[in-house]
Design a protein around this motif. Structure first.
Motif, mmCIF file in Angstrom:
data_model
loop_
_atom_site.group_PDB
_atom_site.id
_atom_site.type_symbol
_atom_site.label_atom_id
_atom_site.label_comp_id
_atom_site.label_asym_id
_atom_site.label_seq_id
_atom_site.Cartn_x
_atom_site.Cartn_y
_atom_site.Cartn_z
ATOM 1 N N SER A 1 1.104 -1.747 -0.137
ATOM 2 C CA SER A 1 0.024 0.195 0.243
ATOM 3 C C SER A 1 1.337 1.259 -0.261
ATOM 4 C CB SER A 1 -1.148 -0.007 0.957
ATOM 5 O OG SER A 1 -0.148 0.177 2.986
ATOM 6 N N PHE A 2 1.895 1.385 1.299
ATOM 7 C CA PHE A 2 2.399 2.487 0.869
ATOM 8 C C PHE A 2 3.478 2.349 -0.570
ATOM 9 C CE2 PHE A 2 7.817 3.519 0.232
ATOM 10 C CZ PHE A 2 7.127 4.678 0.882
ATOM 11 N N HIS A 3 4.270 1.457 -1.678
ATOM 12 C CA HIS A 3 4.467 1.569 -3.038
ATOM 13 C C HIS A 3 2.979 2.633 -3.694
ATOM 14 C CE1 HIS A 3 8.206 0.433 -2.751
ATOM 15 N NE2 HIS A 3 7.816 -0.589 -1.902
ATOM 16 N N TYR A 4 1.668 1.752 -3.489
ATOM 17 C CA TYR A 4 0.977 2.081 -4.804
ATOM 18 C C TYR A 4 0.436 3.419 -3.982
ATOM 19 C CZ TYR A 4 -4.078 2.488 -5.390
ATOM 20 O OH TYR A 4 -5.185 3.336 -5.965
ATOM 21 N N ARG B 1 7.391 9.530 3.859
ATOM 22 C CA ARG B 1 7.306 8.774 4.846
ATOM 23 C C ARG B 1 9.162 9.321 5.693
ATOM 24 N NH1 ARG B 1 3.083 5.325 6.074
ATOM 25 N NH2 ARG B 1 4.775 4.792 8.021
ATOM 26 N N MET B 2 9.474 10.218 4.953
ATOM 27 C CA MET B 2 11.159 10.348 5.772
ATOM 28 C C MET B 2 11.199 10.154 7.212
ATOM 29 S SD MET B 2 14.010 13.719 5.357
ATOM 30 C CE MET B 2 14.681 13.156 3.758
ATOM 31 N N LEU C 1 10.110 -3.740 7.486
ATOM 32 C CA LEU C 1 10.700 -3.115 8.209
ATOM 33 C C LEU C 1 10.002 -1.592 7.613
ATOM 34 C CD1 LEU C 1 14.199 -2.773 7.984
ATOM 35 C CD2 LEU C 1 12.577 -3.599 9.874
ATOM 36 N N GLU C 2 8.898 -0.658 8.880
ATOM 37 C CA GLU C 2 7.894 0.512 8.170
ATOM 38 C C GLU C 2 8.968 1.089 7.301
ATOM 39 O OE1 GLU C 2 5.572 1.785 9.409
ATOM 40 O OE2 GLU C 2 4.507 0.451 10.741
ATOM 41 N N PRO C 3 8.313 2.034 6.138
ATOM 42 C CA PRO C 3 8.998 2.874 5.118
ATOM 43 C C PRO C 3 10.079 3.485 5.846
ATOM 44 C CG PRO C 3 6.269 2.781 4.922
ATOM 45 C CD PRO C 3 6.506 1.488 6.064
ATOM 46 N N GLU C 4 9.460 4.425 7.132
ATOM 47 C CA GLU C 4 10.469 5.379 7.514
ATOM 48 C C GLU C 4 12.055 4.615 7.433
ATOM 49 O OE1 GLU C 4 7.389 5.160 8.761
ATOM 50 O OE2 GLU C 4 6.739 6.671 8.631
ATOM 51 N N ILE C 5 11.713 3.578 8.180
ATOM 52 C CA ILE C 5 12.972 2.651 8.359
ATOM 53 C C ILE C 5 14.054 1.547 6.765
ATOM 54 C CG2 ILE C 5 14.208 0.476 9.355
ATOM 55 C CD1 ILE C 5 11.630 0.951 11.717
ATOM 56 N N PHE C 6 13.166 1.581 6.537
ATOM 57 C CA PHE C 6 12.850 1.020 5.396
ATOM 58 C C PHE C 6 14.316 1.430 3.895
ATOM 59 C CE2 PHE C 6 12.979 -2.133 1.486
ATOM 60 C CZ PHE C 6 13.490 -3.083 0.973
ATOM 61 N N ARG C 7 13.387 2.866 3.916
ATOM 62 C CA ARG C 7 13.520 3.845 2.822
ATOM 63 C C ARG C 7 14.504 4.191 3.043
ATOM 64 N NH1 ARG C 7 9.441 7.034 -0.473
ATOM 65 N NH2 ARG C 7 11.111 6.481 -2.258
ATOM 66 N N PHE C 8 14.646 4.944 4.317
ATOM 67 C CA PHE C 8 15.477 6.102 4.250
ATOM 68 C C PHE C 8 17.134 5.577 5.695
ATOM 69 C CE2 PHE C 8 12.147 8.033 3.673
ATOM 70 C CZ PHE C 8 12.333 8.849 2.487
ATOM 71 N N GLU C 9 17.203 4.510 6.137
ATOM 72 C CA GLU C 9 18.215 3.334 6.784
ATOM 73 C C GLU C 9 18.466 3.032 6.124
ATOM 74 O OE1 GLU C 9 17.500 4.423 11.436
ATOM 75 O OE2 GLU C 9 15.849 3.470 11.263
#
Ligand code: GLN
Length: 340
Positions: free
Chosen positions: A27-30, A112-113, A254-262
């Motif tokens: 749903s995040f990608h969508y 989601r940063m 993982l939550e997008p905050e973590i997966f995308r940025f860390e």
């Protein structure tokens, strides 16, 4: 009045709901292409901006909607928390420039940063640290690890004048070492990280806090550079680490905050989350003074596995105890070098 910044444990920091599950990821990608609410034509107050962004975050499924808008807007008003901003400042009109800044920073949260990266700083115990992606953002559990190490080091040092040394593996922003240095004036710390971004940020934070004279930061990988590291450190009083300890299989959820940025390398501990932990424990007794201790933050599934593995594979290191985190989960392992 001083207000402490915290984001709730029950969201991105909580182990229980940290993994959002495949559905959330899709749903995040969508929903990745989100737009900001239109910039109001007329003038608005900080309170109105808070409300617009809180509602917009909620509509867009951004976690911690209210806190996110509050921290970002407080930051732009020169404060740490919204509670510490004078009431009058909240009810007067924002300048056009300020409003544009609010829109610019809040829009980043739509991707989601994490708030910590948006406002570029965060509190860890009594320190305010500079934060920059992709360097790992310290979690509340790690504040507990520092407390535990401080208490133990204090009780183990016969007199407070004795010089103690600490080696941290995987220092990220420098949170652990800098906190220990701040509280223990006789301590000297060495820290290493495989990421140049982390090394730079740790050094920058040390300088900002005036602790640079007692911290040396090395750009080294505890697995690849083991020989060099062994040549550099011996006789340290304590070895401390919040290593990458997530199981690889859990990374994708993982939550997008973590997966995308860390930095994934700071999180992914391999097949059973133990790859870096085992390496640290294999080298530990070479680094430590007799009776020196290892303090680790780990996944709650790890302590019995670590204890068994050390007993079967590592000579000269004894498993002392497991301590729980504030939520009652087995989270910290203490080990000790045997007297030789
Ligand atoms: N506790 C961290 C998280 O929640 C993981 C920390 C680590 O791997 N060192 O994502």
């Amino acid at each position: 009045m001083w207000w402490r910044r915290t984001l709730s444990r029950s969201c991105r920091w909580c182990l229980g709901c940290r993994h959002s599950g495949a559905k959330r990821i899709w749903s995040f990608h969508y929903r990745a292409l989100r737009s900001a609410p239109a910039v109001p034509a007329g003038r608005i107050t900080a309170l109105q901006a808070l409300d617009i962004w809180k509602r917009h975050f909620e509509e867009e499924g951004v976690t911690e909607a209210e806190q996110s808008s509050q921290y970002i807007i407080a930051h732009l008003l020169g404060a740490k928390t919204i509670e510490s901003v004078e009431r009058q400042r909240l009810t007067e009109f924002l300048s056009k420039e300020k409003m544009e800044e609010v829109w610019q920073l809040c829009s980043r949260r739509l991707s989601r940063m994490p708030v910590q990266y948006i406002i570029e700083e965060w509190d860890f115990r009594d320190l305010t640290l500079k934060m920059r992606p992709p360097v790992f953002i310290p979690r509340p559990e790690t504040e507990e690890l520092v407390e535990l190490v401080l208490t133990d080091l204090k009780s183990r040092s016969a007199d407070t004048e004795t010089r103690q040394t600490c080696l941290e593996v995987g220092c990220g922003s420098g949170a652990i070492s800098l906190s220990l240095l701040k509280s223990l004036p006789q301590l000297e710390a060495f820290a290493l990280d495989r990421s140049q971004d982390a090394v730079d940020l740790s050094r920058e934070n040390a300088l900002r806090l005036g602790l640079q004279d007692r911290l040396r930061v090395y750009h080294m990988d505890v697995i690849k550079d083991a020989e060099r590291i062994l040549g550099l450190f011996s006789s340290v009083s304590a070895l401390v680490s919040n290593p990458p300890y997530l199981f690889s299989e859990d990374m994708a959820s993982l939550e997008p905050e973590i997966f995308r940025f860390e930095d994934h390398a700071a999180l992914d501990g391999g097949e059973n989350g133990l790859t870096v932990i085992r390496q640290i424990l294999t080298l530990a007794s070479d680094f430590l003074l007799n009776s020196g201790r290892v303090y680790l933050e780990v996944d709650p599934r790890h302590p019995p596995l670590i204890q068994r593995w050390v007993e079967e594979n590592v000579e000269g290191l004894q498993y002392v105890e497991t301590q729980n985190d504030i939520s009652g989960r087995p989270r910290f392992c203490i080990l000790q070098k045997a007297v030789t």
